[in-house]
Write a protein that holds these residues in place. Structure first.
Motif, PDB file in Angstrom:
ATOM      1  N   LEU A  67      89.349 116.474 -59.909  1.00  0.00           N
ATOM      2  CA  LEU A  67      90.485 117.279 -60.354  1.00  0.00           C
ATOM      3  C   LEU A  67      90.045 118.111 -61.549  1.00  0.00           C
ATOM      4  O   LEU A  67      89.458 117.580 -62.490  1.00  0.00           O
ATOM      5  CB  LEU A  67      91.648 116.360 -60.748  1.00  0.00           C
TER       6      LEU A  67
ATOM      7  N   CYS B  18      91.182 120.509 -64.697  1.00  0.00           N
ATOM      8  CA  CYS B  18      92.352 120.748 -65.549  1.00  0.00           C
ATOM      9  C   CYS B  18      92.040 121.807 -66.605  1.00  0.00           C
ATOM     10  O   CYS B  18      90.916 121.897 -67.088  1.00  0.00           O
ATOM     11  CB  CYS B  18      92.753 119.474 -66.276  1.00  0.00           C
TER      12      CYS B  18
ATOM     13  N   LYS C  28      89.391 127.545 -60.757  1.00  0.00           N
ATOM     14  CA  LYS C  28      89.528 126.341 -59.940  1.00  0.00           C
ATOM     15  C   LYS C  28      88.999 126.567 -58.535  1.00  0.00           C
ATOM     16  O   LYS C  28      88.329 125.706 -57.975  1.00  0.00           O
ATOM     17  CB  LYS C  28      90.990 125.894 -59.871  1.00  0.00           C
TER      18      LYS C  28
ATOM     19  N   SER D 296      96.257 118.349 -57.274  1.00  0.00           N
ATOM     20  CA  SER D 296      97.075 117.434 -58.070  1.00  0.00           C
ATOM     21  C   SER D 296      96.939 116.037 -57.476  1.00  0.00           C
ATOM     22  O   SER D 296      97.004 115.849 -56.264  1.00  0.00           O
ATOM     23  CB  SER D 296      98.537 117.868 -58.080  1.00  0.00           C
TER      24      SER D 296
ATOM     25  N   LYS E 277      87.946 113.559 -63.444  1.00  0.00           N
ATOM     26  CA  LYS E 277      88.832 114.585 -63.985  1.00  0.00           C
ATOM     27  C   LYS E 277      87.986 115.446 -64.915  1.00  0.00           C
ATOM     28  O   LYS E 277      87.401 114.946 -65.869  1.00  0.00           O
ATOM     29  CB  LYS E 277      89.971 113.921 -64.752  1.00  0.00           C
TER      30      LYS E 277
ATOM     31  N   LEU F 140      87.791 118.458 -67.576  1.00  0.00           N
ATOM     32  CA  LEU F 140      88.600 119.218 -68.522  1.00  0.00           C
ATOM     33  C   LEU F 140      87.823 120.428 -69.011  1.00  0.00           C
ATOM     34  O   LEU F 140      86.622 120.348 -69.240  1.00  0.00           O
ATOM     35  CB  LEU F 140      88.970 118.358 -69.729  1.00  0.00           C
TER      36      LEU F 140
ATOM     37  N   THR G 129      86.863 110.873 -67.126  1.00  0.00           N
ATOM     38  CA  THR G 129      87.192 112.187 -67.671  1.00  0.00           C
ATOM     39  C   THR G 129      85.951 112.758 -68.341  1.00  0.00           C
ATOM     40  O   THR G 129      85.389 112.143 -69.243  1.00  0.00           O
ATOM     41  CB  THR G 129      88.335 112.080 -68.692  1.00  0.00           C
TER      42      THR G 129
END
Length: 96
Positions: free
Chosen positions: A29, A31, A38, A55, A62, A64, A82
């Motif tokens: 994912l 973010c 993306k 989502s 994840k 960032l 993350t």
């Protein structure tokens, strides 16, 4: 960077298991980016063997979009890792 190597080994193992039909592909994912970024990153993630999602509550990874001095790699209780965008590029180019 040994922590990234450890994460990459686990992901590579899960990708091999998913090819055999024993496990799901690791999901990723992104973010904090606009839709064009993306879309480009989703195509790169597919090439690396991930299942990109727009989502999801608990993805495998994840990513960032952050440019800070503290580039921490965090794992929560749901085993979601993350990382920042630089770690993602490093993993795609050198480890996977």
């Amino acid at each position: 960077m040994w922590e990234l190597e450890k994460i990459a080994k686990v992901l590579k193992y899960r990708m091999l298991k998913s090819e055999e039909g024993l496990d799901n592909k690791p999901s990723i994912l992104f973010c904090g980016m606009d839709s064009y970024q993306k879309r480009d990153l989703h195509s790169e993630a597919k090439k690396a063997g991930f299942k990109p999602v727009y989502s999801m509550k608990h993805p495998s990874i994840k990513v960032l979009m952050q440019r800070s001095s503290s580039r921490k790699i965090e794992t929560d209780k749901y085993k979601t890792t993350t990382i920042d965008i630089e770690h993602f590029w490093y993993m795609c180019r050198h480890l996977l």
